[in-house]
Design a protein around this motif. Structure first.
Motif, PDB file in Angstrom:
ATOM      1  N   UNK A  85       0.961  -1.180  -0.047  1.00  0.00           N
ATOM      2  CA  UNK A  85       0.036  -0.044  -0.019  1.00  0.00           C
ATOM      3  C   UNK A  85       0.875   1.290  -0.054  1.00  0.00           C
ATOM      4  N   UNK A  86       2.166   1.266   0.528  1.00  0.00           N
ATOM      5  CA  UNK A  86       2.766   2.520   0.764  1.00  0.00           C
ATOM      6  C   UNK A  86       3.528   2.701  -0.680  1.00  0.00           C
ATOM      7  N   UNK A  87       3.910   1.441  -1.290  1.00  0.00           N
ATOM      8  CA  UNK A  87       4.246   1.743  -2.694  1.00  0.00           C
ATOM      9  C   UNK A  87       3.239   2.346  -3.835  1.00  0.00           C
ATOM     10  N   UNK A  88       2.067   2.044  -3.653  1.00  0.00           N
ATOM     11  CA  UNK A  88       0.919   2.361  -4.303  1.00  0.00           C
ATOM     12  C   UNK A  88       0.788   4.016  -3.946  1.00  0.00           C
ATOM     13  N   UNK A  89       0.674   4.252  -2.782  1.00  0.00           N
ATOM     14  CA  UNK A  89       0.398   5.524  -2.373  1.00  0.00           C
ATOM     15  C   UNK A  89       1.594   6.628  -2.794  1.00  0.00           C
TER      16      UNK A  89
ATOM     17  N   UNK B 247       5.716  -1.616  -9.596  1.00  0.00           N
ATOM     18  CA  UNK B 247       6.260  -2.500  -8.315  1.00  0.00           C
ATOM     19  C   UNK B 247       5.141  -3.039  -7.384  1.00  0.00           C
ATOM     20  N   UNK B 248       3.904  -2.386  -7.216  1.00  0.00           N
ATOM     21  CA  UNK B 248       2.953  -2.973  -6.463  1.00  0.00           C
ATOM     22  C   UNK B 248       2.337  -4.053  -7.093  1.00  0.00           C
ATOM     23  N   UNK B 249       1.928  -3.905  -8.396  1.00  0.00           N
ATOM     24  CA  UNK B 249       1.429  -5.289  -9.011  1.00  0.00           C
ATOM     25  C   UNK B 249       2.384  -6.385  -9.168  1.00  0.00           C
ATOM     26  N   UNK B 250       3.558  -6.078  -9.144  1.00  0.00           N
ATOM     27  CA  UNK B 250       4.520  -7.155  -9.218  1.00  0.00           C
ATOM     28  C   UNK B 250       4.880  -7.891  -7.731  1.00  0.00           C
TER      29      UNK B 250
END
Length: 311
Positions: free
Chosen positions: A200-204, A229-232
């Motif tokens: 969640x932090x990467x997506x935000x 990176x979130x999807x990976x």
């Protein structure tokens, strides 16, 4: 400190060129990218530094996966023992790069410019970027305004790379049912919990980089890599594949076409000059399109080699 970084920068590049073993080349390239990111940050280019960190992290993992696949194929084809080189031959491999590196470093220190340089173009960009393009981040205004054709060319290169990966790999047609799972052994390990917290932090963080790229270091490329990176990480920790490969390819091509149309309308035809109130929306839209383009590209490359090509 800067001179030390530059010397090690040159040394790591030469070692990457002179190395013969693939695993050493990967390690040297990772070191070279890390030093490059530090140098970019020290020289006042945090946007470029963030992009270098993102690309080096993805490329290092990608090269390691390719090396594992290549090493497996080689060991299956031949079982011959590795050739043992003599000590003198090994030493010559390191002496020549070391001497060459020392000579380059001495020449670099000796020919350091000590006079004034022409900074007209830099001063012009820094003085007029708010008025001509808009935004508070000069780097964003330059690559989306003054040098937007460079950005379009880089987006085209990424599109060509993705299409090549998709159509030149061994499997021409793919379906979601053909994908391999991530192969996570346990779902209660520390690394899995850590990735779940960071996702969640990467997506935000990716969304923040996209929406604030025109006023702070960041932009579409860095935000797109963070979203990819979130999807990976989602694929790795949940051991599931539900991404439709063909639709992502179509979306990426549509995004690239929209990117070109928007750049032509606002920059080449001068709409952002005639309508200054649209400059900030233009920068936001371009960063969003670039982020989508980069995210689609990295997701396609990752899933193609990890989910489909992995054995």
């Amino acid at each position: 400190m800067i001179y030390v970084l530059l010397v090690f920068w040159i040394i790591s590049g030469i070692l990457a060129i002179q190395a013969r073993k693939l695993i050493r080349i990967i390690v040297y390239l990772a070191i070279f990218s890390t030093i490059s990111a530090v140098c970019f940050f020290v020289f006042g280019a945090p946007d470029v530094s963030m992009a270098e960190v993102a690309v080096s992290s993805f490329s290092t993992v990608f090269l390691i996966v390719c090396f594992e696949k290549y090493f497996t194929l080689v060991t299956e084809v031949t079982k011959d023992p590795p050739h043992k080189e003599k000590l003198s031959k090994r030493a010559r491999k390191f002496i020549l790069p070391a001497c060459f590196t020392a000579a380059i470093a001495l020449l670099f220190v000796y020919f350091l410019p000590d006079g004034t340089v022409n900074t007209y173009l830099r001063d012009l960009y820094l003085y007029r970027f708010r008025l001509d393009v808009g935004g508070e981040n000069a780097a964003t205004s330059i690559y989306l305004g003054y040098r937007v054709y460079d950005t379009l060319f880089e987006a085209l290169m990424l599109l060509i790379s993705v299409v090549s990966v998709a159509h030149m790999s061994w499997r021409a047609e793919t379906d979601e049912t053909d994908a391999h799972f991530a192969g996570v052994t346990k779902s209660d390990t520390v690394d899995v919990y850590t990735i779940r917290i960071l996702c969640p932090a990467m997506l935000i963080f990716g969304v923040y980089l996209i929406l604030n790229g025109h006023i702070s270091p960041g932009g579409g490329f860095q935000g797109g890599v963070a979203i990819a990176s979130f999807f990976i990480c989602r694929y790795l920790i949940y051991d599931v594949y539900d991404v439709r490969f063909g639709k992502i390819m179509i979306f990426e091509k549509m995004t690239f076409a929209t990117l070109i149309i928007l750049a032509v309308l606002f920059v080449f035809l001068g709409v952002y000059i005639q309508l200054p109130q649209l400059r900030i929306p233009y920068l936001l839209a371009m960063n969003m399109l670039i982020a989508m383009k980069v995210a689609f590209g990295f997701i396609i490359i990752f899933y193609r080699y990890i989910a489909f090509e992995r054995r």
